[in-house]
Write a protein that holds these residues in place. Structure first.
Motif, short mmCIF file in Angstrom:
data_model
loop_
_atom_site.label_atom_id
_atom_site.label_comp_id
_atom_site.label_asym_id
_atom_site.label_seq_id
_atom_site.Cartn_x
_atom_site.Cartn_y
_atom_site.Cartn_z
N LYS A 13 58.83 40.74 39.82
CA LYS A 13 59.68 39.59 39.60
C LYS A 13 60.80 39.51 40.65
CE LYS A 13 62.35 37.70 35.81
NZ LYS A 13 62.77 37.95 34.44
N ALA A 14 61.39 40.66 40.98
CA ALA A 14 62.49 40.68 41.94
C ALA A 14 62.00 40.43 43.37
CB ALA A 14 63.21 42.01 41.87
N ARG A 15 60.85 40.95 43.71
CA ARG A 15 60.34 40.84 45.08
C ARG A 15 59.37 39.67 45.27
NH1 ARG A 15 63.74 44.47 45.78
NH2 ARG A 15 63.31 46.59 46.41
N LYS A 16 59.13 38.91 44.21
CA LYS A 16 58.20 37.76 44.26
C LYS A 16 56.81 38.18 44.71
CE LYS A 16 61.56 34.76 43.51
NZ LYS A 16 62.20 35.03 42.25
N LYS A 17 56.33 39.27 44.15
CA LYS A 17 55.00 39.77 44.50
C LYS A 17 54.06 39.65 43.30
CE LYS A 17 56.40 42.81 48.17
NZ LYS A 17 56.05 41.95 49.25
N PHE A 18 53.93 38.44 42.80
CA PHE A 18 53.08 38.20 41.63
C PHE A 18 51.60 38.32 41.96
CE2 PHE A 18 56.99 35.91 40.48
CZ PHE A 18 57.29 36.61 39.32
N TRP A 19 51.25 38.33 43.23
CA TRP A 19 49.85 38.49 43.61
C TRP A 19 49.35 39.90 43.29
CZ3 TRP A 19 49.19 42.31 47.20
CH2 TRP A 19 50.31 42.66 47.95
N LEU A 20 50.27 40.85 43.03
CA LEU A 20 49.85 42.20 42.67
C LEU A 20 49.31 42.29 41.24
CD1 LEU A 20 52.75 44.33 44.16
CD2 LEU A 20 50.39 44.29 44.92
N ALA A 21 49.72 41.36 40.38
CA ALA A 21 49.34 41.41 38.97
C ALA A 21 47.81 41.40 38.76
CB ALA A 21 50.01 40.29 38.20
N PRO A 22 47.06 40.50 39.37
CA PRO A 22 45.60 40.52 39.16
C PRO A 22 44.94 41.80 39.69
CG PRO A 22 46.25 38.47 40.20
CD PRO A 22 47.45 39.34 40.16
N ILE A 23 45.46 42.32 40.79
CA ILE A 23 44.89 43.55 41.35
C ILE A 23 45.10 44.71 40.39
CG2 ILE A 23 45.07 45.20 43.25
CD1 ILE A 23 45.90 42.81 45.02
N ILE A 24 46.31 44.83 39.87
CA ILE A 24 46.63 45.91 38.94
C ILE A 24 45.82 45.75 37.66
CG2 ILE A 24 48.46 46.89 37.52
CD1 ILE A 24 50.37 46.14 39.86
N LEU A 25 45.68 44.54 37.17
CA LEU A 25 44.91 44.29 35.95
C LEU A 25 43.45 44.69 36.12
CD1 LEU A 25 45.02 43.09 33.08
CD2 LEU A 25 44.34 40.92 34.12
N VAL A 26 42.85 44.32 37.22
CA VAL A 26 41.44 44.66 37.46
C VAL A 26 41.27 46.17 37.59
CG1 VAL A 26 39.59 44.50 39.19
CG2 VAL A 26 40.80 42.45 38.47
N LEU A 27 42.19 46.85 38.27
CA LEU A 27 42.09 48.30 38.38
C LEU A 27 42.22 48.98 37.03
CD1 LEU A 27 44.16 48.98 41.63
CD2 LEU A 27 41.69 49.23 41.31
N LEU A 28 43.12 48.49 36.19
CA LEU A 28 43.27 49.06 34.85
C LEU A 28 42.02 48.83 34.00
CD1 LEU A 28 46.97 48.17 33.99
CD2 LEU A 28 46.01 50.43 34.42
N LEU A 29 41.44 47.64 34.08
CA LEU A 29 40.24 47.35 33.32
C LEU A 29 39.05 48.19 33.77
CD1 LEU A 29 40.47 43.47 32.94
CD2 LEU A 29 40.75 45.20 31.17
N LEU A 30 38.89 48.36 35.07
CA LEU A 30 37.80 49.19 35.57
C LEU A 30 37.99 50.66 35.17
CD1 LEU A 30 37.12 47.77 39.14
CD2 LEU A 30 35.63 47.69 37.15
N GLY A 31 39.22 51.13 35.23
CA GLY A 31 39.51 52.50 34.81
C GLY A 31 39.21 52.71 33.34
N ALA A 32 39.62 51.75 32.50
CA ALA A 32 39.36 51.85 31.07
C ALA A 32 37.86 51.78 30.79
CB ALA A 32 40.09 50.74 30.33
#
Length: 50
Positions: A13-32
């Motif tokens: 939110k502070a750095r305006k890097k919202f494009w990281l959210a889908p990457i992190i979500l996909v990595l978490l889903l694949l890990g799970a």
């Protein structure tokens, strides 16, 4: 774990890097998926996807 997610959201939110959210979500889903499928009968079918 919750504190980590709050800190990560604050960073994005502070750095305006919202494009990281889908990457992190996909990595978490694949890990799970890998963790949950490791001991089940579905594992051979999931491993053929990758």
């Amino acid at each position: 774990m919750g504190e980590l997610l709050i800190d990560l959201w604050g960073f994005m939110k502070a750095r305006k890097k919202f494009w990281l959210a889908p990457i992190i979500l996909v990595l978490l889903l694949l890990g799970a998926l890998i963790v949950f499928a490791q001991g089940s009968a579905v594992a051979p079918f999931i491993y053929t996807l990758f």
